[in-house]
Scaffold this motif. Structure first.
Motif, PDB file in Angstrom:
ATOM      1  N   GLY A 204       0.813  -1.221   0.000  1.00 34.03           N
ATOM      2  CA  GLY A 204       0.000   0.000   0.000  1.00 34.03           C
ATOM      3  C   GLY A 204       0.832   1.249   0.000  1.00 34.03           C
ATOM      4  O   GLY A 204       1.886   1.300  -0.627  1.00 34.03           O
ATOM      5  N   CYS A 205       0.368   2.257   0.728  1.00 32.76           N
ATOM      6  CA  CYS A 205       0.950   3.590   0.610  1.00 32.76           C
ATOM      7  C   CYS A 205       2.158   3.778   1.532  1.00 32.76           C
ATOM      8  O   CYS A 205       2.500   2.916   2.335  1.00 32.76           O
ATOM      9  CB  CYS A 205      -0.103   4.636   0.906  1.00 32.76           C
ATOM     10  N   GLN A 206       2.761   4.956   1.436  1.00 30.60           N
ATOM     11  CA  GLN A 206       3.945   5.249   2.241  1.00 30.60           C
ATOM     12  C   GLN A 206       3.647   5.269   3.730  1.00 30.60           C
ATOM     13  O   GLN A 206       4.532   5.038   4.543  1.00 30.60           O
ATOM     14  CB  GLN A 206       4.533   6.598   1.825  1.00 30.60           C
TER      15      GLN A 206
ATOM     16  N   THR B  91      -1.105  -4.657   5.660  1.00 33.08           N
ATOM     17  CA  THR B  91      -1.904  -4.758   4.438  1.00 33.08           C
ATOM     18  C   THR B  91      -2.566  -3.464   3.983  1.00 33.08           C
ATOM     19  O   THR B  91      -2.689  -2.508   4.747  1.00 33.08           O
ATOM     20  CB  THR B  91      -3.024  -5.784   4.666  1.00 33.08           C
ATOM     21  N   CYS B  92      -3.036  -3.496   2.733  1.00 33.37           N
ATOM     22  CA  CYS B  92      -3.726  -2.362   2.107  1.00 33.37           C
ATOM     23  C   CYS B  92      -5.113  -2.794   1.633  1.00 33.37           C
ATOM     24  O   CYS B  92      -5.265  -3.873   1.080  1.00 33.37           O
ATOM     25  CB  CYS B  92      -2.901  -1.881   0.925  1.00 33.37           C
ATOM     26  N   HIS B  93      -6.095  -1.935   1.830  1.00 35.23           N
ATOM     27  CA  HIS B  93      -7.489  -2.271   1.519  1.00 35.23           C
ATOM     28  C   HIS B  93      -8.041  -1.438   0.363  1.00 35.23           C
ATOM     29  O   HIS B  93      -9.229  -1.518   0.031  1.00 35.23           O
ATOM     30  CB  HIS B  93      -8.330  -2.021   2.785  1.00 35.23           C
ATOM     31  N   ILE B  94      -7.179  -0.654  -0.285  1.00 31.46           N
ATOM     32  CA  ILE B  94      -7.667   0.393  -1.186  1.00 31.46           C
ATOM     33  C   ILE B  94      -8.398  -0.159  -2.403  1.00 31.46           C
ATOM     34  O   ILE B  94      -9.396   0.393  -2.832  1.00 31.46           O
ATOM     35  CB  ILE B  94      -6.515   1.345  -1.592  1.00 31.46           C
TER      36      ILE B  94
ATOM     37  N   GLY C 264      -2.392  -3.346   9.403  1.00 33.27           N
ATOM     38  CA  GLY C 264      -2.739  -2.438   8.313  1.00 33.27           C
ATOM     39  C   GLY C 264      -4.233  -2.319   8.078  1.00 33.27           C
ATOM     40  O   GLY C 264      -5.059  -2.656   8.927  1.00 33.27           O
ATOM     41  N   CYS C 265      -4.588  -1.880   6.882  1.00 31.77           N
ATOM     42  CA  CYS C 265      -5.961  -1.459   6.608  1.00 31.77           C
ATOM     43  C   CYS C 265      -6.931  -2.618   6.408  1.00 31.77           C
ATOM     44  O   CYS C 265      -8.118  -2.474   6.695  1.00 31.77           O
ATOM     45  CB  CYS C 265      -5.975  -0.495   5.430  1.00 31.77           C
ATOM     46  N   VAL C 266      -6.459  -3.786   5.937  1.00 28.17           N
ATOM     47  CA  VAL C 266      -7.360  -4.944   5.862  1.00 28.17           C
ATOM     48  C   VAL C 266      -7.721  -5.369   7.283  1.00 28.17           C
ATOM     49  O   VAL C 266      -8.879  -5.688   7.585  1.00 28.17           O
ATOM     50  CB  VAL C 266      -6.727  -6.119   5.084  1.00 28.17           C
TER      51      VAL C 266
ATOM     52  N   GLY D 160       0.934  12.081   5.145  1.00 31.54           N
ATOM     53  CA  GLY D 160      -0.433  12.093   5.654  1.00 31.54           C
ATOM     54  C   GLY D 160      -1.373  11.756   4.517  1.00 31.54           C
ATOM     55  O   GLY D 160      -1.048  12.005   3.363  1.00 31.54           O
ATOM     56  N   GLN D 161      -2.533  11.172   4.841  1.00 28.39           N
ATOM     57  CA  GLN D 161      -3.526  10.919   3.793  1.00 28.39           C
ATOM     58  C   GLN D 161      -3.960  12.248   3.174  1.00 28.39           C
ATOM     59  O   GLN D 161      -4.304  12.309   2.010  1.00 28.39           O
ATOM     60  CB  GLN D 161      -4.754  10.206   4.362  1.00 28.39           C
ATOM     61  N   ASN D 162      -3.968  13.279   4.006  1.00 24.05           N
ATOM     62  CA  ASN D 162      -4.234  14.645   3.548  1.00 24.05           C
ATOM     63  C   ASN D 162      -3.213  15.535   4.234  1.00 24.05           C
ATOM     64  O   ASN D 162      -3.539  16.321   5.106  1.00 24.05           O
ATOM     65  CB  ASN D 162      -5.634  15.095   3.952  1.00 24.05           C
TER      66      ASN D 162
END
Ligand code: SAH
Ligand code: SF4
Ligand code: F3S
Length: 436
Positions: A13-15, A48-51, A80-82, A197-199
């Protein structure tokens, strides 16, 4: 089973996940565990990544592959996100998952591992008021280029996106904590810091905004480069744009996702910016820093996207001339509004649009790289190359640059860029006297 001695952490996933993976490694090392040599770890953490659907499914197939030939297996933590999205459900789907730990709870891993070693399965997807950051060990060593999470979560609720659910509401870390971590990273060897940051451009704390934070960090004498990612178009403030004009340490690179070039689709996505407002922002940024590289994210095949909408996306690509970009087929995510919208787009159309978009994006990134040939630029060495004497580093525009030099990892060298390859540039070392 006894408490595990070695660990392996795989981040997807992301940084922000890369950053979390590093912090987990530091946490486990501080508790006496060591990174595994080879594949034989006592504990495996899948971060993990859920995107998109593929990313999420990958987590389960990876878990399945951890069982060894003799039938034994390591302790397994799903992070992670999962982990955040699935919680206890993950352990119902796979008997092999001992721990489920969310992105805001991983400071609790050592206790969870102790439980797992005694055969008890645990789940922690809390988003506690006391931040994990307060419970993590200090940063000690760092590579030349370090990530620093300053903002987490998202309140924007784009209709296709899981991040507001997996990472929670937008929070900004306190200014003093960020400065302390930056000092640790620089003392540990970092010459470049990327604020995450996500934003990230919505960051704010103690009456400072991101521009104020960057201005403060630019005062660190040993820190040579500052970057930030990912930004949202609506939070691109005048102050942040001005920082690009005034601060040589702030690198000329901006990742500003647009997703689509059609206002109709942007509205359906709940993006809260229009094509026009986005292009105006880009114009202001380029006025402040004419050599800035712009990168973006795109989604093709959002529900209801017509050929005309897609053509508009190609037009915004031509208008902005992106130096780099990520592009994806729309993936319906459980629980998001777009997943149940009418007019879902067939795979074959998405495939065709993605191909056309990627070809167009490649034209612009190639043109950008070619336009750099002939320039002499500072390169921060971060890796050893494959050929004898070859080193690899990053240009100000985040391109990988290959150069033959005896400079070491972490050093900045002046390189004349001599040729552009599809995803990198080659160059020659410029003698120091010549560079000065
Ligand atoms: N906060 C950042 C990054 C979010 S995730 C932002 O708003 O830009 C990174 C990228 O993944 C997004 O920019 C988007 O292009 C893509 N993405 C997110 N959800 C997706 C989905 N359901 N299907 C396909 N791509 C998606
Ligand atoms: Fe997802 Fe939109 Fe938030 Fe980015 S801004 S993380 S795309 S909801
Ligand atoms: Fe993926 Fe979570 Fe990052 S869903 S993109 S790892 S915030």
């Amino acid at each position: 089973m006894t408490f595990p001695k070695t660990y392996r952490i795989k981040s997807f996933g992301c940084q922000m996940n890369v950053y979390d993976g590093e912090r987990m490694a530091e946490l486990l090392s501080a508790r006496g565990m060591a990174p595994a040599q080879g594949d034989e770890a006592d504990l495996v953490v899948l971060n993990t990544c859920h995107i998109r659907e593929k990313a999420a499914e990958k987590a389960y197939s990876d878990v399945g592959r951890l069982t060894r030939e003799d039938g034994s297996r390591p302790l397994v933590a799903l992070a992670g996100c999962v982990a955040q999205a699935e919680g206890a459900e993950a352990q119902r789907r796979s008997k092999l998952i001992d721990m489920v730990v969310g992105p805001q709870a991983y400071h609790r891993l050592p206790e969870m591992i102790a439980e797992a070693a005694e055969g008890r399965r645990t789940v922690d997807t809390d988003m506690p008021a006391i931040s994990k950051f307060d419970a993590l060990p200090r940063r000690k060593r760092s590579g030349p280029s370090a990530f620093l999470s300053v903002q987490e979560g998202c309140d924007k609720f784009c209709t296709y996106c899981v991040v507001p659910y997996t990472r929670g509401a937008e929070i900004s870390r306190p200014f003093v904590d960020i400065v302390a971590e930056a000092e640790e990273l620089v003392a540990g060897g970092a010459r470049e810091i990327t604020l995450l940051g996500q934003n990230v451009n919505a960051w704010g704390s103690d009456n400072r905004d991101l521009a104020g934070l960057i201005r403060h960090l630019a005062g660190f004498s040993e820190l040579e480069r500052i970057r930030y990612t990912t930004s949202h178009p609506v939070n691109m403030s005048e102050g942040l744009i001005a920082a690009h004009a005034d601060l040589p340490k702030l690198m000329p690179y901006l990742h500003l996702p647009v997703q689509s070039g059609s206002d109709r689709i942007l509205r359906a996505m709940n993006r809260s910016h229009s094509v026009d407002s986005y292009l105006r922002t880009i114009e202001q940024v380029r006025a402040a820093r004419p050599d800035i590289a712009i990168s973006g994210d795109f989604i093709v095949g959002f529900p209801g996207e017509t050929d005309e909408d897609f053509e508009a996306t190609l037009r915004i690509v031509d208008a902005v001339r992106y130096a780099a970009a990520f592009s994806f087929k729309y993936s319906p995510r459980p629980g998001t509004p777009a997943a149940t919208m009418e007019n879902q787009i067939p795979q074959a159309i998405m495939d065709e649009r993605l191909q056309r978009l990627q070809a167009r994006l490649a034209e612009h990134s190639t043109a950008f790289n070619q336009a750099c040939v002939g320039r002499t630029v500072p390169v921060l060495i971060d890796r050893v190359g494959r050929r004898p004497g070859q080193m690899i580093g990053k240009s100000p525009w985040l391109q990988s640059v290959f150069v033959t030099t005896d400079a070491k990892i972490g050093e900045m060298v002046e390189v004349r860029l001599t040729h552009a390859l599809p995803n990198s540039l080659g160059g020659e070392l410029v003698a120091m006297a010549e560079a000065a």
